[in-house]
Enzyme design. Structure first.
Site, PDB file in Angstrom:
ATOM      1  N   THR A  42       0.873  -1.185   0.000  1.00  0.00           N
ATOM      2  CA  THR A  42       0.000   0.000   0.000  1.00  0.00           C
ATOM      3  C   THR A  42       0.907   1.232   0.000  1.00  0.00           C
ATOM      4  OG1 THR A  42      -0.130  -0.186   2.398  1.00  0.00           O
ATOM      5  CG2 THR A  42      -2.013  -1.015   1.160  1.00  0.00           C
ATOM      6  N   VAL A  44       1.019   4.525   1.310  1.00  0.00           N
ATOM      7  CA  VAL A  44       1.504   5.278   2.478  1.00  0.00           C
ATOM      8  C   VAL A  44       2.471   4.414   3.297  1.00  0.00           C
ATOM      9  CG1 VAL A  44       0.831   6.501   4.582  1.00  0.00           C
ATOM     10  CG2 VAL A  44      -0.602   6.683   2.544  1.00  0.00           C
ATOM     11  N   CYS A  45       2.107   3.149   3.488  1.00  0.00           N
ATOM     12  CA  CYS A  45       2.970   2.224   4.246  1.00  0.00           C
ATOM     13  C   CYS A  45       4.334   2.084   3.578  1.00  0.00           C
ATOM     14  CB  CYS A  45       2.312   0.854   4.361  1.00  0.00           C
ATOM     15  SG  CYS A  45       0.714   0.875   5.179  1.00  0.00           S
ATOM     16  N   THR A  46       4.343   2.054   2.262  1.00  0.00           N
ATOM     17  CA  THR A  46       5.614   1.934   1.528  1.00  0.00           C
ATOM     18  C   THR A  46       6.527   3.109   1.864  1.00  0.00           C
ATOM     19  OG1 THR A  46       4.527   0.707  -0.237  1.00  0.00           O
ATOM     20  CG2 THR A  46       6.622   1.770  -0.796  1.00  0.00           C
ATOM     21  N   LEU A  49       7.771   2.849   5.688  1.00  0.00           N
ATOM     22  CA  LEU A  49       8.852   1.896   5.948  1.00  0.00           C
ATOM     23  C   LEU A  49      10.144   2.348   5.266  1.00  0.00           C
ATOM     24  CD1 LEU A  49       6.415   0.307   7.062  1.00  0.00           C
ATOM     25  CD2 LEU A  49       7.696  -1.748   6.515  1.00  0.00           C
TER      26      LEU A  49
END
Ligand code: BEZ
Length: 211
Positions: A42, A44-46, A49
């Protein structure tokens, strides 16, 4: 009852991209950041992290071990790490937990059913060397967190753990700090030889003691 500041962070064993991890063994005598994200692959998560990976040296400098978590499976995490490394120009060097049975997510209150029944929200915990929870933040899925702010809080926590000071709004490493109310001005003058600026009897500043 959900976790609160000062509670002991529950220990766990978890399957991660770096093999099985026991939280307390992984943290050793240092600090920890445990943070959840809703799902792999996804956008935003990318970026979150990726940003955390880019700050790895900053976390290490502060003796902080980082651990990410989602309820997606290990093989999905492993494939996604390649995408994070490629698109964010980093090498993810911290483990990502595959919490498929959601046991850790539930222990830490990372699932907020009115936001999502199935996915973890963006929870983040700073855990101290005493294994107590020092900070908890919760962001919605649509808002990526500010990991520079997380480092700033760690700087504040590590400073205030060692000196009788607190840090003012927007404080950054190197700026003046606040003398805690429990210390009298008379004692503060003895304790902080760099000087005490008494703005009000309850509002007293001193240069950062360990600089
Ligand atoms: C994201 O990481 O981009 C995301 C994940 C879940 C819901 C919305 C956005």
């Amino acid at each position: 009852m959900s976790l609160r500041l000062g509670d002991i962070a529950p220990n766990f064993k978890a399957q991660t991209t770096a093999g099985e991890i026991d939280l307390y063994e992984y943290l050793g005598t240092g600090w920890g950041v445990l943070f959840s994200h809703p799902a792999d692959y996804t956008p935003v998560c990318t970026t979150e992290l990726g940003k955390t990976a880019s700050l790895q040296a900053e976390f290490e400098k502060r003796n902080v071990k980082v651990l990410a978590l989602s309820v997606d499976p290990l093989d999905k995490h492993k494939g996604w790490i390649n995408d994070i490394n490629e698109t964010q120009h980093v090498t993810v060097g911290f483990p990502i937990i595959a919490d498929e049975d959601k046991s850790i997510a539930h222990a830490y209150g990372m699932i907020h059913p009115n936001a999502s029944e199935t996915f973890t929200v963006r929870s983040l915990f700073i855990i101290g060397p005493d294994k107590k929870v020092k900070l908890m933040i919760t962001y919605p899925a649509s808002t990526g967190r500010n990991f520079v702010e997380v480092l700033r809080v760690i700087d504040s926590l590590q400073l205030t753990a060692n000196f009788s000071v607190a840090t003012p709004a927007d404080w950054k490493e190197g700026e003046d700090v606040i003398v805690v109310p429990a210390v009298s001005t008379e004692d503060a003058i003895k304790k902080f030889p760099k000087g005490v600026n008494v703005v009000k009897p309850y509002l007293r500043y001193t240069p950062q003691p360990n600089k």
